[in-house]
Every structure is written in structure tokens, then in C-alpha cells.
Write an enzyme that holds these catalytic residues in place. Structure first.
Site, mmCIF file in Angstrom:
data_model
loop_
_atom_site.group_PDB
_atom_site.id
_atom_site.type_symbol
_atom_site.label_atom_id
_atom_site.label_comp_id
_atom_site.label_asym_id
_atom_site.label_seq_id
_atom_site.Cartn_x
_atom_site.Cartn_y
_atom_site.Cartn_z
ATOM 1 N N ASP A 176 43.341 37.333 36.895
ATOM 2 C CA ASP A 176 42.184 36.732 37.097
ATOM 3 C C ASP A 176 41.953 35.501 35.997
ATOM 4 O O ASP A 176 43.098 34.988 35.517
ATOM 5 C CB ASP A 176 40.628 37.546 37.115
ATOM 6 C CG ASP A 176 39.408 36.895 37.580
ATOM 7 O OD1 ASP A 176 39.161 36.945 38.731
ATOM 8 O OD2 ASP A 176 38.659 36.254 36.859
ATOM 9 N N LYS A 182 37.146 45.884 38.546
ATOM 10 C CA LYS A 182 37.546 44.587 37.641
ATOM 11 C C LYS A 182 37.491 45.036 36.221
ATOM 12 O O LYS A 182 36.639 45.908 35.972
ATOM 13 C CB LYS A 182 36.202 43.550 37.826
ATOM 14 C CG LYS A 182 36.373 42.237 37.618
ATOM 15 C CD LYS A 182 37.117 41.694 38.922
ATOM 16 C CE LYS A 182 37.581 39.998 38.385
ATOM 17 N NZ LYS A 182 37.974 39.508 39.776
HETATM 18 N N1 GLU Z 1 40.965 38.432 40.622
HETATM 19 C C1 GLU Z 1 41.144 38.141 42.031
HETATM 20 C C2 GLU Z 1 39.845 38.419 42.700
HETATM 21 O O1 GLU Z 1 38.757 37.857 42.213
HETATM 22 C C3 GLU Z 1 42.054 39.214 42.664
HETATM 23 C C4 GLU Z 1 41.992 40.429 42.356
HETATM 24 C C5 GLU Z 1 43.395 41.277 42.909
HETATM 25 O O2 GLU Z 1 44.404 40.735 43.431
HETATM 26 O O3 GLU Z 1 43.275 42.520 42.683
HETATM 27 O O4 GLU Z 1 39.652 38.496 43.938
#
Ligand code: GLU
Length: 448
Positions: free
Chosen positions: A169, A129
């Protein structure tokens, strides 16, 4: 206390001491560790090999300066982050969040959650992340572009389609993904489509990715309401917090299924439309006008806006928290139960506090934790990576594939909860099922 729960408590304490002040990370950790003692008992090799201790320490944490120039020619400085939490199952995978509340503890909680979520998809993705305390709200297009370019200039050397693959996100949508990918391509001189997901379908993305988190949460909710209450979502009254990408497409899918969504929100207030929220209007307000949700009243005169209102006060059958962490607290959970709500399904990451979850569990409310219920987004990202690996000649995955994946995750959580004697405890089911998949890969790799 069994020795296993003592082991888990002491691991928790060690990690809290090592990461002082990171409250959101502590909370996410607590919610997972609390459920893991039965699996340590059943499979002693995990404790012997210190799998939990290893899994809770991120593999790498990158923090960097992001300087950029605003439209007045003034220099601004933000902080950028990228956590590579676990790569046992594949390259680091997870979104970027641009929001003023972002701190290291926020990044770690999200990356930690992502570890279990990504494992639950059954697809070859590790967890990560990233993000920044940059606030895109109120910034011009050019400012957002300059910020994204500076962010990527610092980060690009750590990325790669087999190393670390970001996506969006909160605060990072297709506009930001475009600027980020453009800068990556420019610096590296490589058109590496699979280095980022959530791309536009016009240049390497898939159309389902944009809708996948919201759609997936509804598919999960549908299965859960069937399994726990033997009921259908059709004709149920729903409220969905938020009005971003996750909330919007959750509302769209609920409408298609025949549920009635009567409220949504943003950080300023709540919109109630008893005729059913018009999703196209929400998309227009948020993606075209980039305005506040109260603008909805300009389009629908019989809707109501409650400035600073609490969406959980509105009576409903189904509640989908799709805004942000800790948005649903114990008092809200009590209100929802009192008003007859039968299911809560998390589209956001960790939106319900531990006290709120306890209320749902004690009252027999079907509760789907985010790491299972919102895994559709990242699952579609993994499919986008597969599509990119074939240089676009591969099969473009459909909504049916997303549906299958969500049903599979639901089944996995249910079966695991049953195996450990706690039927319909989706929190325990998701944590143990996700943990086992990562833990088994880590065991296979030896001490790394
Ligand atoms: N931000 C999204 C999550 O919380 C997707 C992350 C992604 O597609 O890599 O899962």
C-alpha cells in the site's frame, strides 16, 4: 425516519462510542452505514442476526513494537499493526501501509473498506490491513531492510497463506515486499509464496499486479462514463493526483485509451504538462531516483510546477484521486463541477470527503467510490495467490482477466443501485453489493 435508519444510526453511535478518537474509521463507517437501511428492510434476517454489528467489529487487532537500528547506530522504535477484519470469504487480505500518519483508526478504516472491496471482486478473499508509522522517505536501503525485517519478525507468526496475506500500500512497494518475504522465509524455513502478494514476477509474483490498481481504476472509469454519460474517455482531459504506483499506472492506461493526462502531484506540489504527463519520467523519478515530483522539470522544460498547489483547481473532464484519504474536499468538488468535470473515479482509498461526494451526487457527476474502482489491485493479488497455490505451474493471469473483473464489479454496482431505485449511485451499489456477499457468508456460518 424509518425504523431501519434508526437501527443503523444507533449501531453507528455504539461503534463510535466503542472506538473513540478513530475519526477515519468513523467516516468510513458512516459512509457505508448510511446506505444500508434499504437492504435491512428488504432482508430482515440481517438485522435479526446482528450482521452489521458483527461485521463492524474487527475479528482481531494486533499491535506490536518494531525496534530497529538506523545508519548512525541509534535505536528507533515504531509501532506495527495488523487488523484482521473479516474472514467470511477467505483469509484476511489487504496491504501494509508505511507512513507517519498511520494510527489505529487509519488501519481500521482501511481494513473496513477492504471488507466491501474484496467482497466485490467475487474472489475468495477476506479483509485485513496493516502497517506502521514508519516513514520510508529519506531512509537508506539498509534502514528500510532492517525495519522490514524487524516488522516481519513480530508479525510472521500471525500470517499464513490460508490465514492472513499482506501486500503493499502507500510506502510499501516491491522493494519492501522483497525484504518482508525474505525475512518470513528465513524465520519459518518455508518458501510459502502465497503468504504475501505484490511479489516480483521473478520470484512468484505476476507482472499485472504492479499495474492492476491503476489500470483497474481506468477500466472502471471507462465503463462508468459510458453508463452515466454515454461518452468515451478518448480525447478527454484528465488530472490524476499522486505519483505513486496507483497514479502512475492509471496515467499510463489513460494515455493508451487516448485521454490526455495534464497533471499529477505529490505531497509537495503539482506538475502540469500540457503535452501530456510523461509516465516513464514519473516512474524513473519515483522508483529509481526516489525523488520529489518537481524533478520532472529537469526532464521536461516546458512543464510547470506549482509548489503546494491544489491539483483540483486545474480544469479537467475527468479527475482521478489516487493519492490518499480525504485529499478531495467539498470546496475542491465545487471547483471541479464549476470547471466542467463529468466524472470522478477514486484510485485511492476514501480520497473524497462525504461533503465532496454529496456535491458530485447532487450535480450528476459520475462518481466511482474507491472500494469498487480501486479493487483491481487486490483482485490481482487474489489471482497471484491462485497462481502461487499451483506452485507456479498454473496459468498466469492477464490484463484481460483484470478487465473482466472490473467490468463485473461495475455491473454489480450498477444493477444493485438500480434494484434499490437509485440508478448510477455507485456508492450505494458498491456498499450493498459488497455487504450482501459478506453478510450471506456470515449467516451461513452461524454465530461466530
Ligand atoms: N493496498 C491495496 C488496496 O488498498 C491492495 C491490497 C492487496 O493487494 O492485498 O486494496
Amino acid at each position: 425516519m424509518s425504523t431501519h435508519s434508526e437501527t443503523v444510526s444507533s449501531i453507528y453511535q455504539q461503534i463510535v462510542d466503542r472506538n473513540p478518537g478513530e475519526n477515519e474509521f468513523h467516516q468510513a463507517l458512516y459512509e457505508v452505514l448510511e446506505t444500508l437501511s434499504p437492504v435491512l428492510e428488504k432482508q430482515p434476517e440481517y438485522a435479526k442476526n446482528k450482521i452489521i454489528e458483527r461485521l463492524c467489529e474487527p475479528e482481531r487487532q494486533i499491535i506490536f513494537r518494531v525496534p530497529w537500528e538506523d545508519d548512525n547506530g541509534e535505536i528507533q522504535i515504531n509501532r506495527g499493526y495488523r487488523i484482521g477484519f473479516n474472514s467470511a470469504l477467505g483469509p484476511y487480505k489487504g496491504g501494509l501501509r508505511f507512513h507517519p500518519s498511520v494510527k489505529i483508526g487509519t488501519m481500521k478504516f482501511l481494513a473496513f473498506e477492504q471488507t466491501f472491496k474484496n467482497a466485490l471482486t467475487g474472489l475468495p478473499i477476506g479483509s485485513g490491513k496493516g502497517g506502521s508509522d514508519f516513514d520510508p522517505k529519506g531512509k537508506s536501503d539498509n534502514e528500510v531492510m532492517r525495519f522490514c525485517q524487524s516488522f516481519m519478525t513480530a508479525l510472521y507468526r500471525h500470517l499464513g497463506e490460508n490465514t492472513d496475506v499482506p501486500a503493499g500500500d502507500i510506502g510499501v512497494g516491491s522493494r519492501e515486499i522483497g525484504y518482508l518475504f525474505g525475512q518470513y522465509k528465513r524465520i519459518t524455513q518455508r518458501y510459502e509464496s502465497g503468504v504475501i502478494t505484490g511479489k516480483s514476477p521473478q520470484w512468484g509474483g505476476t507482472w499485472i499486479r504492479h499495474k492492476a490498481t491503476g489500470y483497474g481504476a481506468v477500466f472502471f472509469c471507462e465503463e462508468m462514463v459510458r453508463a452515466v454519460h454515454n461518452e468515451e474517455l478518448k480525447d478527454k482531459v484528465a488530472v490524476v493526483s499522486g505519483s505513486g504506483n496507483v497514479a502512475t499506472y492509471a496515467m499510463e492506461k489513460l494515455r493508451v485509451i487516448g485521454a490526455k493526462v495534464i497533471a499529477c502531484s505529490d505531497s509537495s506540489g503539482v506538475i502540469i504538462d500540457r503535452n501530456g504527463i510523461d509516465v516513464d519520467t514519473v516512474i524513473h523519478i519515483k522508483e529509481v531516483e526516489r525523488a520529489r515530483i518537481k524533478t520532472y522539470l529537469d526532464f521536461h522544460h516546458d512543464a510547470e510546477y506549482i509548489d503546494g498547489g491544489n491539483i483540483w483547481d486545474i480544469p479537467c473532464d475527468i479527475a482521478l484521486p489516487c493519492a490518499t484519504q480525504n485529499e478531495l474536499q467539498q470546496a475542491d468538488a465545487i471547483t471541479l463541477v464549476k470547471n466542467g468535470c463529468i466524472a470522478v473515479c477514486e484510485g485511492a482509498n476514501m480520497p473524497s470527503t462525504p461533503d465532496a461526494i454529496k456535491v458530485f451526487q447532487q450535480e450528476g457527476i459520475a462518481f466511482g467510490p474507491g472500494k469498487a474502482a480501486n479493487a483491481g489491485g487486490v483482485a490481482s493479488s487474489a489471482l497471484e495467490m491462485q497462481h502461487n497455490a499451483t506452485h507456479g505451474s498454473g496459468f498466469e493471469y492477464s490484463e484481460e482477466r483484470l478487465h473482466e473483473i472490473m467490468n463485473h464489479i461495475h455491473r454489480d454496482c450498477c444493477d444493485t443501485a438500480e434494484e434499490f431505485g437509485e440508478p448510477h449511485n455507485y456508492v450505494l451499489g458498491a456498499n450493498i453489493a459488497g455487504f450482501r456477499r459478506v453478510a450471506n457468508a456470515m449467516l451461513a456460518f452461524g454465530i461466530i
